[in-house]
Enzyme design. Sequence first.
Site, PDB file in Angstrom:
ATOM      1  N   HIS A 268       0.864  -1.200   0.000  1.00  0.00           N
ATOM      2  CA  HIS A 268       0.000   0.000   0.000  1.00  0.00           C
ATOM      3  C   HIS A 268       0.892   1.239   0.000  1.00  0.00           C
ATOM      4  O   HIS A 268       1.618   1.459  -0.968  1.00  0.00           O
ATOM      5  CB  HIS A 268      -0.925  -0.078   1.217  1.00  0.00           C
ATOM      6  N   HIS A 310      -2.902  -2.556  -9.606  1.00  0.00           N
ATOM      7  CA  HIS A 310      -3.835  -1.855  -8.708  1.00  0.00           C
ATOM      8  C   HIS A 310      -5.120  -2.660  -8.593  1.00  0.00           C
ATOM      9  O   HIS A 310      -5.570  -3.263  -9.560  1.00  0.00           O
ATOM     10  CB  HIS A 310      -4.161  -0.450  -9.242  1.00  0.00           C
ATOM     11  N   ASP A 367       2.431   5.232  -7.172  1.00  0.00           N
ATOM     12  CA  ASP A 367       3.742   5.180  -6.511  1.00  0.00           C
ATOM     13  C   ASP A 367       4.916   5.085  -7.481  1.00  0.00           C
ATOM     14  O   ASP A 367       6.067   5.181  -7.069  1.00  0.00           O
ATOM     15  CB  ASP A 367       3.779   3.986  -5.540  1.00  0.00           C
TER      16      ASP A 367
HETATM   17  C1  SDX Z   1      -1.672   1.951  -3.424  1.00  0.00           C
HETATM   18  O1  SDX Z   1      -6.446   0.682  -3.057  1.00  0.00           O
HETATM   19  C2  SDX Z   1      -5.948   1.809  -3.360  1.00  0.00           C
HETATM   20  O2  SDX Z   1      -6.602   2.668  -3.872  1.00  0.00           O
HETATM   21  C3  SDX Z   1      -4.468   1.980  -2.997  1.00  0.00           C
HETATM   22  C4  SDX Z   1      -3.815   3.261  -3.473  1.00  0.00           C
HETATM   23  C5  SDX Z   1      -4.378   4.479  -2.754  1.00  0.00           C
HETATM   24  O3  SDX Z   1      -4.295   5.579  -3.322  1.00  0.00           O
HETATM   25  O4  SDX Z   1      -4.817   4.328  -1.587  1.00  0.00           O
HETATM   26  O5  SDX Z   1      -4.004   3.418  -4.865  1.00  0.00           O
HETATM   27  C6  SDX Z   1      -2.318   3.267  -3.177  1.00  0.00           C
HETATM   28  O6  SDX Z   1      -1.569   1.169  -2.536  1.00  0.00           O
HETATM   29  C7  SDX Z   1      -1.229   1.614  -4.832  1.00  0.00           C
HETATM   30  C8  SDX Z   1      -0.638   0.176  -4.935  1.00  0.00           C
HETATM   31  C9  SDX Z   1       0.783   0.201  -4.362  1.00  0.00           C
HETATM   32  N1  SDX Z   1       1.334  -1.173  -4.317  1.00  0.00           N
HETATM   33  C10 SDX Z   1       2.240  -1.623  -5.167  1.00  0.00           C
HETATM   34  O7  SDX Z   1       2.659  -0.978  -6.134  1.00  0.00           O
HETATM   35  C11 SDX Z   1       2.784  -3.025  -4.838  1.00  0.00           C
HETATM   36  C12 SDX Z   1       2.846  -3.861  -6.133  1.00  0.00           C
HETATM   37  N2  SDX Z   1       1.453  -4.146  -6.575  1.00  0.00           N
HETATM   38  C13 SDX Z   1       0.871  -5.411  -6.107  1.00  0.00           C
HETATM   39  O8  SDX Z   1       1.260  -5.818  -4.827  1.00  0.00           O
HETATM   40  C14 SDX Z   1      -0.627  -5.506  -6.441  1.00  0.00           C
HETATM   41  O9  SDX Z   1      -0.765  -5.115  -7.738  1.00  0.00           O
HETATM   42  C15 SDX Z   1      -1.630  -4.752  -5.578  1.00  0.00           C
HETATM   43  C16 SDX Z   1      -1.483  -5.067  -4.140  1.00  0.00           C
HETATM   44  C17 SDX Z   1      -1.480  -3.278  -5.779  1.00  0.00           C
HETATM   45  C18 SDX Z   1      -3.026  -5.166  -6.061  1.00  0.00           C
HETATM   46  O10 SDX Z   1      -3.192  -6.468  -5.694  1.00  0.00           O
HETATM   47  P1  SDX Z   1      -4.518  -7.330  -6.112  1.00  0.00           P
HETATM   48  O11 SDX Z   1      -5.565  -6.435  -6.671  1.00  0.00           O
HETATM   49  O12 SDX Z   1      -4.875  -8.180  -4.948  1.00  0.00           O
HETATM   50  O13 SDX Z   1      -4.025  -8.171  -7.320  1.00  0.00           O
HETATM   51  P2  SDX Z   1      -3.205  -9.551  -7.185  1.00  0.00           P
HETATM   52  O14 SDX Z   1      -2.120  -9.397  -6.164  1.00  0.00           O
HETATM   53  O15 SDX Z   1      -4.194 -10.648  -7.015  1.00  0.00           O
HETATM   54  O16 SDX Z   1      -2.483  -9.647  -8.627  1.00  0.00           O
HETATM   55  C19 SDX Z   1      -3.184 -10.181  -9.764  1.00  0.00           C
HETATM   56  C20 SDX Z   1      -2.105 -10.827 -10.608  1.00  0.00           C
HETATM   57  C21 SDX Z   1      -1.290 -11.902  -9.868  1.00  0.00           C
HETATM   58  O17 SDX Z   1      -0.792 -12.815 -10.849  1.00  0.00           O
HETATM   59  P3  SDX Z   1      -1.628 -14.226 -11.129  1.00  0.00           P
HETATM   60  O18 SDX Z   1      -1.836 -14.882  -9.763  1.00  0.00           O
HETATM   61  O19 SDX Z   1      -2.927 -13.796 -11.784  1.00  0.00           O
HETATM   62  O20 SDX Z   1      -0.720 -15.030 -12.030  1.00  0.00           O
HETATM   63  O21 SDX Z   1      -1.141  -9.849 -11.025  1.00  0.00           O
HETATM   64  C22 SDX Z   1       0.147 -10.185 -10.478  1.00  0.00           C
HETATM   65  C23 SDX Z   1      -0.113 -11.131  -9.331  1.00  0.00           C
HETATM   66  O22 SDX Z   1       1.032 -11.973  -9.122  1.00  0.00           O
HETATM   67  N3  SDX Z   1       0.743  -8.938 -10.016  1.00  0.00           N
HETATM   68  C24 SDX Z   1       2.010  -8.569 -10.209  1.00  0.00           C
HETATM   69  C25 SDX Z   1       2.127  -7.293  -9.635  1.00  0.00           C
HETATM   70  N4  SDX Z   1       0.952  -6.927  -9.109  1.00  0.00           N
HETATM   71  C26 SDX Z   1       0.105  -7.949  -9.334  1.00  0.00           C
HETATM   72  N5  SDX Z   1       3.048  -9.189 -10.828  1.00  0.00           N
HETATM   73  C27 SDX Z   1       4.227  -8.519 -10.868  1.00  0.00           C
HETATM   74  N6  SDX Z   1       4.423  -7.272 -10.317  1.00  0.00           N
HETATM   75  C28 SDX Z   1       3.389  -6.650  -9.704  1.00  0.00           C
HETATM   76  N7  SDX Z   1       3.576  -5.430  -9.176  1.00  0.00           N
END
Ligand code: SDX
Length: 432
Positions: A268, A310, A367
């Site tokens: 996050h 996201h 971010d």
């Molecule tokens: C913020 O909610 C908000 O609004 C948050 C925010 C705000 O303003 O408050 O926007 C701020 O928190 C932005 C996000 C910051 N986090 C990151 O950048 C960390 C990296 N991102 C991931 O951890 C992830 O994308 C999340 C946590 C942001 C979202 O997670 P989800 O929606 O639960 O999606 P998921 O983890 O289930 O991913 C879906 C797929 C998976 O692959 P499969 O199982 O389908 O094969 O996408 C892949 C994940 O492995 N994936 C990634 C990835 N993010 C998701 N693969 C590589 N790199 C990534 N960054």
Amino acid sequence: MTIDNKKAKIILEDGCEFDADIIHDNMGSKSIDISGLRKETGYITYDPGFMNTGSCMSSICYIDGEKGILRYRGYDLEDLVSKCDFIEVAYLMVKGTLPNLEERNKYMQLLNKHSLLHVNMKQFLRNYPSDAHPMSILTAMIASLSAFYPELEERDPEENIDLTVTRLLSKMRTIAAYTYRQMNGLEFIDPKYEYSYCENFLNMMFHTSVNGYTPNPVHVNALNKLLILHADHEQNCSTTAVRLVGSSEANLYAAVAAGCCALWGPRHGGANMEVMNMLSKIQNDKMSIDEAIRKAKDKNDPFRLSGFGHRVYKTFDPRAKIAKRICLEVMETTHTNDPLLDIAMELEEKATHDDYFVSRHLYPNVDFYTGITFRMLGIPANLYTVMFAMGRLPGWIAHYLEWRHDEYMKIGRPRQVYTGSPLREVKPINER
Ligand code: SDX
């Protein structure tokens, strides 16, 4: 928001049925009201991570994840960033309307009036280790504000909350700057009455008696915009934490401290720091962009593409586009260059044309570029999540206040699917 007279009929396995109201929100999104489900059928729903669950009705922020739209109280983010400063947006979030010039200036003076920290809080802050994680300091200091500035019984509750809002908006900025000073063994600088919110922050961060520092207008402008980008984002993890804690009628300081704790995590608000760690690792390890992409896609490799993906946006996060533009503007006007920006832009270019990311709708989020600009302003990476909290504070406050005026005002208390042991008897300890 309207409630459809048509119902959604849920037919359950034992012939039991549940007629749910269909709710149409003001932008056309539809939801099924299951608030009576358990009472009428004994069933609950199961939705880990609340991916399909609306926890409240809210008028503060609107996101269209498919189109990449973000609006605060109906104003488009792009419009707010180009025409307002952070104080105007904070006023909008908390009071629901944009201020006129007189209201804005009065609000800025009110915030400056409340920007000092109690001398005992400064002593308390002085005793943190210089290598303490800044979010540990911010979280503790925010909760401690309730000890030094308690809500008074004899004061009108609405007056109490108004004063707490003002203190929080102003003192979080001071705490953030003092955290940096503590980390660097520097004296605390008092805020200046004549300075704006962002000028005061930068001055309290960087002014010393021997550097004659005055806030650079380019940096002040960029910081205003970066804080606006973070001001709210509907029911994200930390805002949900604030609403949940607020629903127990805990004070606003406690609810915001809970929001800080939720924001701290690398999934996050901690992601902006992780992005800088990731870009620096690519640079220091002389990793090719193709290698970085390969590692990010490899489930067995802990390397992740931080700042990508996201829960809601399935296209570009509009904030990422604006953050990238702010980054380039600061570079051009201050004639600085940061090789990490080149790495970030190449990563974006390659990932957004790679099927792994495109098929999963993974694009740069807020971010991905903000950290590079914070670094150009002289802000160290371990303070980035604190900066995110400073920006998000008006949104947290707005959601806390919205819950207080919610007609239901229910305490937040989800149910569960139990996977533990059936009843079993406790054996005396010598028989276990
Ligand atoms: C913020 O909610 C908000 O609004 C948050 C925010 C705000 O303003 O408050 O926007 C701020 O928190 C932005 C996000 C910051 N986090 C990151 O950048 C960390 C990296 N991102 C991931 O951890 C992830 O994308 C999340 C946590 C942001 C979202 O997670 P989800 O929606 O639960 O999606 P998921 O983890 O289930 O991913 C879906 C797929 C998976 O692959 P499969 O199982 O389908 O094969 O996408 C892949 C994940 O492995 N994936 C990634 C990835 N993010 C998701 N693969 C590589 N790199 C990534 N960054």
